[in-house]
Enzyme design. Structure first.
Site, PDB file in Angstrom:
ATOM      1  N   CYS A   1      54.748  24.609   4.993  1.00 23.17           N
ATOM      2  CA  CYS A   1      53.701  25.628   5.031  1.00 23.17           C
ATOM      3  C   CYS A   1      54.342  26.924   5.507  1.00 23.17           C
ATOM      4  O   CYS A   1      55.563  27.071   5.413  1.00 23.17           O
ATOM      5  CB  CYS A   1      52.512  25.195   5.894  1.00 23.17           C
ATOM      6  SG  CYS A   1      52.823  25.135   7.672  1.00 23.17           S
TER       7      CYS A   1
ATOM      8  N   ASP B   1      44.763  27.799   5.098  1.00 21.27           N
ATOM      9  CA  ASP B   1      45.394  27.966   6.405  1.00 21.27           C
ATOM     10  C   ASP B   1      44.305  28.035   7.475  1.00 21.27           C
ATOM     11  O   ASP B   1      43.496  28.958   7.479  1.00 21.27           O
ATOM     12  CB  ASP B   1      46.225  29.246   6.411  1.00 21.27           C
ATOM     13  CG  ASP B   1      47.061  29.410   7.672  1.00 21.27           C
ATOM     14  OD1 ASP B   1      46.897  28.616   8.625  1.00 21.27           O
ATOM     15  OD2 ASP B   1      47.885  30.339   7.694  1.00 21.27           O
TER      16      ASP B   1
ATOM     17  N   ARG C   1      49.516  23.279   9.101  1.00 17.15           N
ATOM     18  CA  ARG C   1      49.342  22.403   7.942  1.00 17.15           C
ATOM     19  C   ARG C   1      50.486  21.424   7.723  1.00 17.15           C
ATOM     20  O   ARG C   1      50.254  20.229   7.530  1.00 17.15           O
ATOM     21  CB  ARG C   1      49.117  23.244   6.679  1.00 17.15           C
ATOM     22  CG  ARG C   1      47.799  24.000   6.698  1.00 17.15           C
ATOM     23  CD  ARG C   1      47.685  24.953   5.546  1.00 17.15           C
ATOM     24  NE  ARG C   1      48.522  26.137   5.783  1.00 17.15           N
ATOM     25  CZ  ARG C   1      48.649  27.144   4.949  1.00 17.15           C
ATOM     26  NH1 ARG C   1      48.015  27.121   3.790  1.00 17.15           N
ATOM     27  NH2 ARG C   1      49.385  28.180   5.247  1.00 17.15           N
TER      28      ARG C   1
END
Length: 180
Positions: free
Chosen positions: A9, A144, A15
């Site tokens: 990420c 996100d 994440r």
């Protein structure tokens, strides 16, 4: 031979560590932990050396996953040792494919949610057999959660868990193919 998967990420604190933790648990439950290595990284080095975001850790631990993590930045040289590089959104996918030293390396980069399997009651005849997944819809990004509240982290976990089963099936197929 070990099959290596790296989740990527932006900063490697939300994440990708969540995906790493969930997938590592799936690999262990499937009895593949000696055959599959799982890690994660970020496209940038802003958080290198930091632990995962406390909200990531809280959501992981609340659902029985390991929350221990140290952020690091993805390095193009890693492509040579990785079998699969899993991007958490289309921006990461583009960055990683640009970083790939060869076309073969670029082909190793996939979006996590492309592995999401259809939910029960979904009409499998409604999708093309070669399509990544209809279950995730047209948007295959894992949003996100960093700038939002805990609900974003919970949603992120749900998306990661949903895609992990399909990813595990794909990885198992490769691992078993190597053993044959």
């Amino acid at each position: 031979m070990t099959y290596r998967v790296c989740f990527v990420c932006t900063g490697n604190i939300c994440r990708s560590p969540m995906a790493e933790s969930v997938f590592r648990a799936r690999v262990a439950a499937a009895g593949l932990d000696g055959l599959v290595e799982v890690d994660s990284a970020g496209t940038g080095g802003w958080h290198e050396g930091d632990p995962a975001d406390p909200r990531t850790v809280a959501v992981l631990q609340e659902h029985g996953y390991d929350g221990e993590h140290t952020a690091r930045q993805f390095q193009p040289s890693w492509f040579s040792r990785l079998d699969l590089v899993i991007a958490l959104d289309s921006g990461h996918l583009k960055v990683l494919r640009r970083l790939a030293p060869t076309d073969q390396d670029a082909a190793k980069v996939r979006l996590l949610r492309s592995y999401t399997r259809p939910s029960p009651g979904h009409d499998p005849s409604a999708r093309a057999s070669h399509a990544p997944s209809d279950a995730a819809g047209d948007d295959l990004d894992v949003p996100d959660p960093y700038y939002g509240g805990m609900d974003g982290f919970e949603e992120c976990l749900e998306m990661v868990e949903a895609a992990s089963e399909g990813l595990l099936a794909a990885v198992r197929e490769h691992v078993e193919g190597r053993a044959a």
